[in-house]
Design a protein around this motif. Structure first.
Motif, PDB file in Angstrom:
ATOM      1  N   ASN A  89     -25.766 -24.373  -9.733  1.00 52.17           N
ATOM      2  CA  ASN A  89     -26.395 -25.325  -8.815  1.00 52.17           C
ATOM      3  C   ASN A  89     -25.817 -26.732  -8.894  1.00 52.17           C
ATOM      4  N   ARG A 171     -22.696 -24.295  -2.494  1.00 53.97           N
ATOM      5  CA  ARG A 171     -22.023 -25.295  -1.664  1.00 53.97           C
ATOM      6  C   ARG A 171     -22.405 -25.167  -0.201  1.00 53.97           C
ATOM      7  N   LYS A 172     -22.154 -26.236   0.474  1.00 49.54           N
ATOM      8  CA  LYS A 172     -22.170 -26.210   1.924  1.00 49.54           C
ATOM      9  C   LYS A 172     -20.780 -26.628   2.384  1.00 49.54           C
ATOM     10  N   GLU A 173     -20.395 -26.199   3.598  1.00 51.22           N
ATOM     11  CA  GLU A 173     -19.014 -26.367   4.023  1.00 51.22           C
ATOM     12  C   GLU A 173     -18.939 -27.027   5.397  1.00 51.22           C
ATOM     13  N   THR A 174     -17.925 -27.891   5.557  1.00 46.44           N
ATOM     14  CA  THR A 174     -17.642 -28.508   6.848  1.00 46.44           C
ATOM     15  C   THR A 174     -16.221 -28.132   7.245  1.00 46.44           C
ATOM     16  N   GLU A 185     -18.819 -29.330  -0.348  1.00 50.38           N
ATOM     17  CA  GLU A 185     -19.798 -30.228  -0.968  1.00 50.38           C
ATOM     18  C   GLU A 185     -20.806 -29.371  -1.719  1.00 50.38           C
ATOM     19  N   GLY A 187     -24.235 -27.834  -2.424  1.00 50.66           N
ATOM     20  CA  GLY A 187     -25.272 -27.493  -1.471  1.00 50.66           C
ATOM     21  C   GLY A 187     -26.467 -26.871  -2.152  1.00 50.66           C
ATOM     22  N   THR A 188     -27.504 -26.682  -1.361  1.00 49.68           N
ATOM     23  CA  THR A 188     -28.709 -26.010  -1.857  1.00 49.68           C
ATOM     24  C   THR A 188     -28.487 -24.500  -1.774  1.00 49.68           C
ATOM     25  N   GLU A 191     -28.455 -23.555   1.866  1.00 52.93           N
ATOM     26  CA  GLU A 191     -27.212 -23.885   2.561  1.00 52.93           C
ATOM     27  C   GLU A 191     -26.086 -22.922   2.170  1.00 52.93           C
ATOM     28  N   ASP A 192     -26.071 -22.545   0.895  1.00 51.29           N
ATOM     29  CA  ASP A 192     -25.030 -21.621   0.441  1.00 51.29           C
ATOM     30  C   ASP A 192     -25.216 -20.243   1.083  1.00 51.29           C
ATOM     31  N   ARG A 195     -24.135 -20.106   4.859  1.00 51.34           N
ATOM     32  CA  ARG A 195     -22.716 -20.225   5.186  1.00 51.34           C
ATOM     33  C   ARG A 195     -21.988 -18.900   5.004  1.00 51.34           C
TER      34      ARG A 195
END
Length: 922
Positions: A89, A171-174, A185, A187-188, A191-192, A195
């Motif tokens: 995390n 992570r979260k991704e852009t 980045e 992420g929660t 969010e993971d 994605r």
């Protein structure tokens, strides 16, 4: 997890909330939790700080670890999995791996988990953690505290107790428009999960709470419904990472799940397919494609590829511009993959004999995927002598899906051999249908023909046969059963002949053994010749002793019922090794069928200074190939028998005449020697039928004029020593002796113009006159004693062949012999004198009816020759004296008492007592 729980996942409205871990998995869970506690209780150094920004609210949280993705899905399906993704995390995988290594280096810590520590070298790391029995952890030994490295190494892979572990942060991704590599980045968990590519792959197992977490809210439902669905809107999901298109195809075929209709629609979208082509590396495309084709249902994977119009997106060569790229023909794909699936799943001979393991199963689907390129034009070589590029299908495999070299090589072989395999299958079918029909060319049922074909196709021939079969299926969709029957019959025939593994058959002879048996130097001819040996070996499967093959090669002409291998090698060398080298030399004296050319009058070529340079353009004179060809030609001629020489006559004669016609003496000599050998195996009827007796005579007779000073004496000696025997053999072969006349039959006179003996005598007369007699007239004995000796040595068999008809030459021969024995110029040459005495002996034996009137000339030559060697000592001289006494004895017998021979000898001894040892007056 029990089967009952699996069924509960699929059918029960209340999904499970926890998982049952194996002992190894539980050990891993304990280790990871202890490492997390160790990290929470000891702040990290500045060297282990990640370059990825960590939000403040996460920094204050304790470490929470989750097993994610496919492992959770497989665990719920009770499918064993050794790959575990561990999501962290608040740390990157690199940071966590570095601290885990630090923790395990503390004495006593590894032993808590039955471990011995971290591998410390590359060699130790190779086996570390590969099984649940391994006590060493692999993959961590090279991790170092290096902030620069941490910029690029945010994940770490390690091996523990047989489990492959990927450490990665939540992570979260852009994403950007042109890349599938996102800006990452922290992420929660939600969010993971959102994605990820599919809801069934987005469930987590929280090892802190030991609970299953389904943050998409659809994971359990989609597993029950056997649905592949994207957590977010499909179009944007695929736009962000187009590789997910292929991953969904793979999971659908692997899990036997149906892809959600919205996802299917997005997968067909041209923008998505364009993004897949542009943004995803071909290596990644290849990995997903291979996993799908190696999975449990490659048929479904290919069905989706074709059905979603993804074929050209995946199976194309990215190095070729789209406008120039060959458009594959995908018509019939459904029939093709259905036929392959039916064949592989049934217990038919086709699958049993062609697909023995998972690797061949994979190759059958890989080749099936490339069938649409079956009609693509074969690329041409860039220049003469250069290697042609691989077929387009192979380029698609190599560049489009980054197939391994092994796979690419099999594709190349399959495409290039497809026509030959199909033709062989058809030929076998036709031969089995009409066994009584005369065979034209190779017999497709023969063991050697089929065995050599399989050896040409190589170890992957089974996969190549699958490709050829599928090509025929697509091109003959209305007769699939007939195609299956003929390929099945082909395989059954191979099986009956024990040829399925013919490519593994060890040759009885290697190159060194063959060279020794042939008594020739090695060369590029050996490879093809060894194939001839192998074909013989296939025809004779019961022969397993190499010595038997060697004896076959060494067979002599008298063993006409044997020597099959020798005969096969003769045919091979003449057709494929010797003939191509001599093909540029055109002979106007014979036809292509090996007959005398009677249709054109050929004037002798005008000699020029360039004539002597002509040899550089003759391949049979060039380098090792030419030397090997002449050695092989000598062996070939020596292996002839009457039956074989009839068969290969048109192949063997042109090289020999070419040699005789060459301006270099050494090649003329070789030609004469080989022609002599050949004529010993040639039936007289063949010479008569082809009219080549006259051609051979015309080629040999001019060689008799190669005398000093135009020709160096050593060259002249070598040439004449070969030409005279060849002419004598020609006379005997061209005009054989008549069989004995039965009692009461009419006896023909030797002077009968139609009698072979008459023609033979005429030819021998020509040889004697134009050869020995004419040559001696221009050669001073004292200047060329060695050459004179050779001429006189050749005179003996000529006189013996002429017999009593030698009498007509007495007036020329005796002066020649007397001059040789009595020439006072120079020291006596014992070999020359012996040759003269032996020739004189032949004259006495064959001309005995007329010898009495020439006895004085004979005695003069012997007497003066005897006196020339007076005082000489040695074995050679004593031998000469013995031969002289023998000739006197023969003369005494032939002449008899009626002419007063003894009195004449007494007078000679009285005149010179030294002659007493020669004449032995009684």
């Amino acid at each position: 997890m029990s089967p009952a729980l699996v069924q509960e996942v699929e059918d029960d409205a209340c999904p499970p909330t926890t998982l049952e871990l194996t002992p190894v998995e539980d050990t891993l869970r304990r280790l990871l939790l202890d490492v997390a506690k160790y990290i929470d209780n000891s702040p990290p150094s500045s060297d282990t700080i990640s370059q990825v920004p960590l939000p403040d609210d996460l920094a204050k949280q304790p470490i929470i670890l989750r097993f994610t993705g496919g492992w959770v899905r497989d665990k719920l399906l009770d499918v064993p999995s050794h790959d575990i993704d561990v999501a962290i995390n608040k740390m990157t995988g690199y940071q966590f791996g570095l601290r885990m290594k630090e923790y395990l280096e503390v004495p006593g810590n590894p032993e808590k988990y039955g471990l011995e520590g971290v591998a410390t070298s590359d060699k130790q790391n190779q086996k570390a953690g590969t099984t649940d029995k391994s006590k060493t952890i692999g993959g961590l030994h090279k991790i170092e505290a290096n902030p620069e490295k941490s910029k690029h190494l945010e994940t770490v892979t390690t091996r523990i107790l047989g489990l492959d572990i990927d450490l990665v942060n939540l992570r979260k991704e852009t994403y950007t428009e042109d890349s599938r590599n996102p800006q990452m980045e922290f992420g929660t968990p939600e969010e993971d999960a959102m994605r990820r590519d599919a809801t069934v792959n987005a469930m987590f197992y929280n090892i802190n709470t030991e609970e299953i977490e389904d943050f998409t809210g659809r994971g359990h439902d989609d597993m029950r419904g056997k649905i592949i669905r994207t957590p977010l809107e499909p179009y944007q999901t695929f736009k962000d990472d187009p590789l997910r298109v292929l991953r969904l195809i793979r999971f659908s075929s692997r899990l036997d799940y149906q892809i959600d209709q919205k996802a299917l629609k997005a997968m067909r979208n041209a923008d998505i397919q364009d993004a897949l082509r542009r943004k995803i590396s071909r290596e990644r495309v290849g990995v997903e494609t291979e996993k799908a084709l190696r999975g449990p249902d490659p048929h479904e994977a290919l069905r989706l590829v074709f059905d979603l119009d993804l074929y050209e997106t995946i199976f194309s060569d990215p190095t070729v511009e789209t406008a120039q790229h060959y458009r594959p023909d995908t018509e019939g794909w459904q029939v093709m993959i259905d036929t392959l699936e039916d064949a592989l799943e049934s217990e038919q001979c086709l699958a049993e004999l062609l697909v023995r393991d998972d690797e061949e199963r994979f190759m059958s689907w890989q080749l099936a995927a490339l069938i649409p390129y079956r009609d693509a034009p074969h690329p041409e070589a860039p220049a003469t002598g250069r290697k042609a590029p691989p077929p387009i299908a192979a380029q698609v495999a190599k560049e489009g899906i980054k197939a391994t070299n092994k796979v690419t090589d099999i594709v190349i072989a399959a495409v290039r051999n497809q026509q030959e395999i199909s033709s062989m299958v058809d030929a076998l079918r036709d031969r089995q249908r009409r066994p009584d029909k005369p065979v034209v060319g190779d017999d497709a049922t023969a063991r050697n023909v089929l065995g050599m074909a399989i050896r040409r196709w190589g170890p992957s021939w089974r996969s190549q046969a699958i490709y050829a079969f599928l090509v025929e299926v697509v091109e003959n969709q209305g007769s699939i059963e007939a195609t299956e029957r003929k390929y099945t019959a082909f395989l059954q025939h191979l099986s009956r002949l024990s040829l399925l593994d013919a490519y593994t058959l060890k040759p009885l002879l290697d190159g060194k053994m063959l060279v020794k048996a042939l008594n020739t130097p090695p060369g590029i001819w050996m490879k093809d010749a060894l194939d001839v040996v192998m074909a013989w070996q296939l025809r004779n499967p019961d022969i397993t002793d190499p010595q038997a093959a060697i004896e076959e090669v060494k067979q002599h002409r008298q063993k006409q019922e044997q020597g099959e291998l020798a005969h096969a090698l003769v045919r091979h060398f003449l057709k494929l090794t010797i003939r191509p080298l001599f093909a540029k030399t055109k002979l106007s004296t014979i036809t292509a069928q090996g007959r005398k050319n009677t249709r054109e009058v050929v004037l002798p070529p005008r000699m020029t200074m360039e004539s002597e340079d002509e040899g550089v353009t003759k391949p049979w004179k060039s380098g090792k190939d030419g030397a090997a060809a002449l050695d092989l030609l000598r062996w070939v001629v020596g292996a002839m028998d009457e039956k074989l020489v009839e068969e290969v006559w048109h192949l063997i004669v042109p090289p020999l005449l070419t040699l005789l016609d060459d301006w270099e003496i050494k090649y003329k000599q070789t030609g004469a020697e080989l022609l002599d050998l050949l004529l010993h195996a040639t039936p007289s009827s063949l010479l008569e039928r082809t009219g080549l007796g006259e051609v051979f005579e015309e080629a040999l007779m001019p060689c008799l004029a190669h005398l000093p000073s135009l020709t160096p004496e050593p060259d002249s000696i070598a040439l004449l020593s070969a030409v005279y025997p060849a002419l004598l053999t020609l006379a005997k072969t061209r005009y054989p002796a008549s069989p004995p006349t039965p009692p009461g039959s009419k006896v023909h006179s030797p002077k009968d113009d139609n009698e072979p003996s008459h023609h033979r005598a005429n030819l021998l007369d020509r040889i004697l006159r134009k050869g020995v007699i004419q040559s001696h007239s221009v050669l001073p004995t004292h200047q060329h004693p060695r050459l004179i000796a050779v001429l006189l040595q050749q005179l003996v068999p000529l006189l013996n062949a002429l017999g009593i008809q030698s009498v007509k030459h007495l007036q020329y021969l005796l002066p020649i012999l007397t001059a040789t024995l009595t020439d006072p110029r120079g020291a006596p040459q014992i070999p020359t004198l012996r040759a003269g005495v032996q020739a004189l002996r032949a004259v006495v034996l064959n001309c005995w009816p007329r010898i009495a009137e020439w006895r004085g000339e004979v005695l003069r030559g012997l007497a003066l020759g005897w006196l020339r060697v007076e005082g000489e000592q040695g074995g050679e001289v004593e031998g000469l004296r013995g031969e002289m006494r023998e000739v006197v004895g023969l003369l005494r017998v032939v002449v008899g008492e009626q002419v007063g021979f003894e009195g004449e000898c007494a007078l000679l001894v009285e005149a010179d007592g030294r002659l007493g040892g020669l004449l032995e007056v009684r």
